[in-house]
Design an enzyme around this catalytic site. Structure first.
Site, PDB file in Angstrom:
ATOM      1  N   CYS A  99     -16.561   5.947  20.950  1.00 49.11           N
ATOM      2  CA  CYS A  99     -17.303   4.777  21.123  1.00 49.11           C
ATOM      3  C   CYS A  99     -18.633   4.785  22.086  1.00 49.11           C
ATOM      4  O   CYS A  99     -19.537   4.162  21.900  1.00 49.11           O
ATOM      5  CB  CYS A  99     -16.421   3.584  21.780  1.00 49.11           C
ATOM      6  SG  CYS A  99     -14.877   3.226  20.668  1.00 49.11           S
ATOM      7  N   CYS A 137      -7.257  -2.584   4.226  1.00 49.89           N
ATOM      8  CA  CYS A 137      -7.143  -1.153   4.157  1.00 49.89           C
ATOM      9  C   CYS A 137      -7.658  -0.372   2.925  1.00 49.89           C
ATOM     10  O   CYS A 137      -8.820   0.322   2.760  1.00 49.89           O
ATOM     11  CB  CYS A 137      -5.584  -0.813   3.955  1.00 49.89           C
ATOM     12  SG  CYS A 137      -5.023   0.867   4.205  1.00 49.89           S
ATOM     13  N   CYS A 141     -13.962   4.914  25.009  1.00 50.41           N
ATOM     14  CA  CYS A 141     -13.497   6.226  24.710  1.00 50.41           C
ATOM     15  C   CYS A 141     -14.989   7.264  24.311  1.00 50.41           C
ATOM     16  O   CYS A 141     -15.929   6.699  24.232  1.00 50.41           O
ATOM     17  CB  CYS A 141     -12.569   6.463  23.326  1.00 50.41           C
ATOM     18  SG  CYS A 141     -13.280   6.332  21.756  1.00 50.41           S
ATOM     19  N   CYS A 190     -13.154   5.941  16.943  1.00 49.04           N
ATOM     20  CA  CYS A 190     -12.925   5.386  18.296  1.00 49.04           C
ATOM     21  C   CYS A 190     -11.323   6.374  18.221  1.00 49.04           C
ATOM     22  O   CYS A 190     -10.302   6.224  17.265  1.00 49.04           O
ATOM     23  CB  CYS A 190     -12.269   3.984  18.201  1.00 49.04           C
ATOM     24  SG  CYS A 190     -11.393   3.498  19.677  1.00 49.04           S
ATOM     25  N   CYS A 192     -12.112   0.548  20.913  1.00 50.09           N
ATOM     26  CA  CYS A 192     -11.758   0.552  22.479  1.00 50.09           C
ATOM     27  C   CYS A 192     -12.952   0.181  23.209  1.00 50.09           C
ATOM     28  O   CYS A 192     -13.000  -0.688  24.224  1.00 50.09           O
ATOM     29  CB  CYS A 192     -11.073   1.371  23.088  1.00 50.09           C
ATOM     30  SG  CYS A 192     -11.946   3.253  23.226  1.00 50.09           S
ATOM     31  N   CYS A 206       0.834  -1.225   0.172  1.00 46.74           N
ATOM     32  CA  CYS A 206      -0.067   0.001  -0.060  1.00 46.74           C
ATOM     33  C   CYS A 206       0.929   1.103   0.117  1.00 46.74           C
ATOM     34  O   CYS A 206       1.970   1.274   0.397  1.00 46.74           O
ATOM     35  CB  CYS A 206      -0.951  -0.046   1.227  1.00 46.74           C
ATOM     36  SG  CYS A 206      -1.909   1.375   1.432  1.00 46.74           S
ATOM     37  N   HIS A 207       0.368   2.320  -0.632  1.00 43.20           N
ATOM     38  CA  HIS A 207       1.107   3.556  -0.551  1.00 43.20           C
ATOM     39  C   HIS A 207       1.322   3.913   0.841  1.00 43.20           C
ATOM     40  O   HIS A 207       2.302   4.862   0.984  1.00 43.20           O
ATOM     41  CB  HIS A 207       0.186   4.674  -1.201  1.00 43.20           C
ATOM     42  CG  HIS A 207       0.366   4.921  -2.606  1.00 43.20           C
ATOM     43  ND1 HIS A 207      -0.442   4.086  -3.460  1.00 43.20           N
ATOM     44  CD2 HIS A 207       1.118   5.490  -3.437  1.00 43.20           C
ATOM     45  CE1 HIS A 207      -0.140   4.160  -4.578  1.00 43.20           C
ATOM     46  NE2 HIS A 207       0.780   5.205  -4.621  1.00 43.20           N
ATOM     47  N   THR A 208       0.474   3.625   1.988  1.00 44.74           N
ATOM     48  CA  THR A 208       1.248   4.228   3.199  1.00 44.74           C
ATOM     49  C   THR A 208       2.101   3.489   3.832  1.00 44.74           C
ATOM     50  O   THR A 208       3.187   4.239   4.312  1.00 44.74           O
ATOM     51  CB  THR A 208      -0.075   3.548   4.316  1.00 44.74           C
ATOM     52  OG1 THR A 208      -1.462   4.368   3.795  1.00 44.74           O
ATOM     53  CG2 THR A 208       0.205   4.161   5.746  1.00 44.74           C
ATOM     54  N   ARG A 237      -7.041  -0.203  19.471  1.00 42.84           N
ATOM     55  CA  ARG A 237      -6.058  -0.955  20.424  1.00 42.84           C
ATOM     56  C   ARG A 237      -5.218  -1.509  19.321  1.00 42.84           C
ATOM     57  O   ARG A 237      -5.377  -1.774  18.232  1.00 42.84           O
ATOM     58  CB  ARG A 237      -7.014  -2.118  20.844  1.00 42.84           C
ATOM     59  CG  ARG A 237      -7.849  -1.839  22.034  1.00 42.84           C
ATOM     60  CD  ARG A 237      -7.271  -1.061  23.238  1.00 42.84           C
ATOM     61  NE  ARG A 237      -8.123  -0.799  24.115  1.00 42.84           N
ATOM     62  CZ  ARG A 237      -8.164   0.276  25.074  1.00 42.84           C
ATOM     63  NH1 ARG A 237      -7.387   1.200  24.796  1.00 42.84           N
ATOM     64  NH2 ARG A 237      -8.662   0.427  25.954  1.00 42.84           N
ATOM     65  N   ARG A 278      -2.584  -3.324  -7.037  1.00 42.55           N
ATOM     66  CA  ARG A 278      -2.025  -3.771  -5.935  1.00 42.55           C
ATOM     67  C   ARG A 278      -0.805  -4.932  -6.355  1.00 42.55           C
ATOM     68  O   ARG A 278      -1.310  -5.888  -7.054  1.00 42.55           O
ATOM     69  CB  ARG A 278      -2.829  -4.375  -5.032  1.00 42.55           C
ATOM     70  CG  ARG A 278      -3.495  -3.124  -3.990  1.00 42.55           C
ATOM     71  CD  ARG A 278      -2.612  -2.675  -2.982  1.00 42.55           C
ATOM     72  NE  ARG A 278      -3.275  -1.953  -2.189  1.00 42.55           N
ATOM     73  CZ  ARG A 278      -3.155  -0.530  -2.109  1.00 42.55           C
ATOM     74  NH1 ARG A 278      -3.144   0.003  -3.373  1.00 42.55           N
ATOM     75  NH2 ARG A 278      -3.892   0.103  -1.151  1.00 42.55           N
ATOM     76  N   HIS A 338       0.244  -3.661   6.375  1.00 41.27           N
ATOM     77  CA  HIS A 338      -0.844  -3.832   7.010  1.00 41.27           C
ATOM     78  C   HIS A 338      -1.977  -4.267   6.417  1.00 41.27           C
ATOM     79  O   HIS A 338      -2.912  -4.372   7.041  1.00 41.27           O
ATOM     80  CB  HIS A 338      -0.787  -2.301   7.551  1.00 41.27           C
ATOM     81  CG  HIS A 338      -1.099  -1.481   6.297  1.00 41.27           C
ATOM     82  ND1 HIS A 338      -0.240  -0.869   5.618  1.00 41.27           N
ATOM     83  CD2 HIS A 338      -2.288  -0.911   5.817  1.00 41.27           C
ATOM     84  CE1 HIS A 338      -0.415  -0.057   4.690  1.00 41.27           C
ATOM     85  NE2 HIS A 338      -1.962  -0.035   4.569  1.00 41.27           N
ATOM     86  N   GLU A 339      -1.834  -4.679   5.078  1.00 33.89           N
ATOM     87  CA  GLU A 339      -3.131  -4.970   4.361  1.00 33.89           C
ATOM     88  C   GLU A 339      -3.011  -6.402   4.186  1.00 33.89           C
ATOM     89  O   GLU A 339      -2.912  -7.134   3.222  1.00 33.89           O
ATOM     90  CB  GLU A 339      -3.153  -4.561   2.991  1.00 33.89           C
ATOM     91  CG  GLU A 339      -4.104  -3.534   2.480  1.00 33.89           C
ATOM     92  CD  GLU A 339      -3.989  -2.918   1.054  1.00 33.89           C
ATOM     93  OE1 GLU A 339      -4.619  -1.863   0.931  1.00 33.89           O
ATOM     94  OE2 GLU A 339      -3.381  -3.416   0.296  1.00 33.89           O
TER      95      GLU A 339
END
Length: 361
Positions: free
Chosen positions: A99, A162, A96, A107, A93, A42-44, A111, A356, A63-64
């Site tokens: 939530c 993502c 908060c 959120c 969570c 991913c670009h992130t 977590r 991708r 992360h994907e």
């Protein structure tokens, strides 16, 4: 017992990524150990490598992802070893202020795993978006692992974690596209095409894809675009208005995230239409719009964070749509690669040659 696994690490700003052996601990309370099967590029992840997110190097990228639960920590009751999961970078969570007001997709205390993954010398790693899945195994908070139908191929299912969710959710959750709406999507990369697919599935009668690349526009029709506009030589605002009887669209989605594309989306809306920005801008970018236009045109200007999704609700829905052949997740997968090929995949992604690349482990 800690696990030594191969993983893709960004050691310093702008340097090529490295495949190193890292140490992943057993899960503690509220955590799960995941055996990663596939993870999208991913670009992130590139933003992390370039130091555009923060400077907490070294980063464990990726992360994907989709994979299977290998072990669970104490107090984890809704997951078990062998469960097939897609990883989410938002794990509400439940406590908060957002939530508690019934808005867990915003959120403020999402977590992540508390126990650090490290280099062999003990240096703590910063996992990308709290996940770090360019690795044979990763450690995440239990709430980040969303159980889905195991019939879904991991290289396709992982993308829901993502880019696909961000784009799809921008149309369905943030933009609230409904039956009979007209929609324009600027930018036909992975996120933009997911927004096109989401708008189409939501019942939009006209979905207009806007890009400067004719090949990308051709690809956008596979995801549900009914019309295309090449903005390299055409004013996209005029073109979109012409395609909508002179009125503009009900929902305009900016999947690029630049001042010029934001302005295009702003002005190609119908009166009181909705603008959704899902493309992530450079932190130094600014925009200048006449205040009278903001007032007189009305409507809503929205930013879409992760498609305003609730992973436990939305991930299984998208997987079911994929398995029923309504959402072609496989069309997002341009190529499958190994951990050793991530650096080269960054180059292809930066040049716009792929939707991708997906690491398969």
């Amino acid at each position: 017992m800690p696990h030594e696994v191969r993983a893709v690490v960004a050691m310093k700003k702008g340097a090529p990524v490295e495949v190193q052996t890292i140490v992943v601990p057993d899960p503690g309370p509220g955590e799960v150990l995941v055996s990663v099967q596939a993870c999208g590029v991913c670009h992130t992840d590139l933003h992390y490598r370039e130091g555009a997110i923060n400077d907490d190097f070294p980063f464990l990228l990726g992360h994907e992802a989709a994979g299977t639960i290998e072990a669970i920590g104490a107090d984890v009751t809704d997951l078990a070893p062998g469960d097939y999961v897609v990883l989410a970078w938002r794990a509400p969570c439940g406590a908060c202020r957002s939530c508690l007001r019934g808005r867990p997709w915003y959120c403020f205390d999402s977590r992540n795993a508390a126990r650090p993954m490290t280099l062999l010398d003990g240096t703590p790693l910063s996992p990308a978006l709290g996940i770090g899945a360019f690795a044979e195994k990763t450690l995440v908070a239990a709430g980040q692992a969303v159980k889905v139908d195991p019939a879904a191929r991991p290289e396709a299912a992982g993308l829901i974690g993502c880019g696909v969710m961000a784009g799809y959710g921008a149309a369905v959750n943030t933009g609230r596209v409904g039956r009979g709406d007209t929609v324009a999507v600027i930018g036909c990369g992975g996120v933009g095409n997911a927004a096109i697919a989401g708008a189409s599935l939501a019942g939009a009668r006209r979905v207009i894809a806007v890009d400067i690349d004719e090949a990308k526009l051709d690809g956008a029709t596979r995801f549900g675009a009914t019309h295309t506009v090449n903005s390299r030589g055409t004013d996209p605002v005029d073109a979109v208005r012409e395609l909508t009887g002179g009125f503009g669209v009900d929902v305009a989605i900016d999947a690029v995230g630049t001042p010029s594309t934001y302005k295009q989306a702003f002005y190609m809306r119908d009166h009181a239409g909705v603008l959704v920005q899902v493309g992530v801008p450079d932190p130094e970018m600014t925009i200048d719009l006449p205040l009278i236009d903001l007032f007189s045109r009305g409507g809503a200007l929205k930013s879409s964070w992760y498609g305003d999704c609730l992973p436990t609700r939305d991930f299984p829905i998208l997987v079911d749509q994929y398995l029923s052949r309504r959402l072609d997740l496989g069309a997002f997968v341009s190529e499958t690669i190994t951990l050793d090929q991530v650096e080269e995949a960054f180059g292809r992604m930066h040049r716009g040659e792929v939707l991708r690349s997906v690491v398969v482990l």
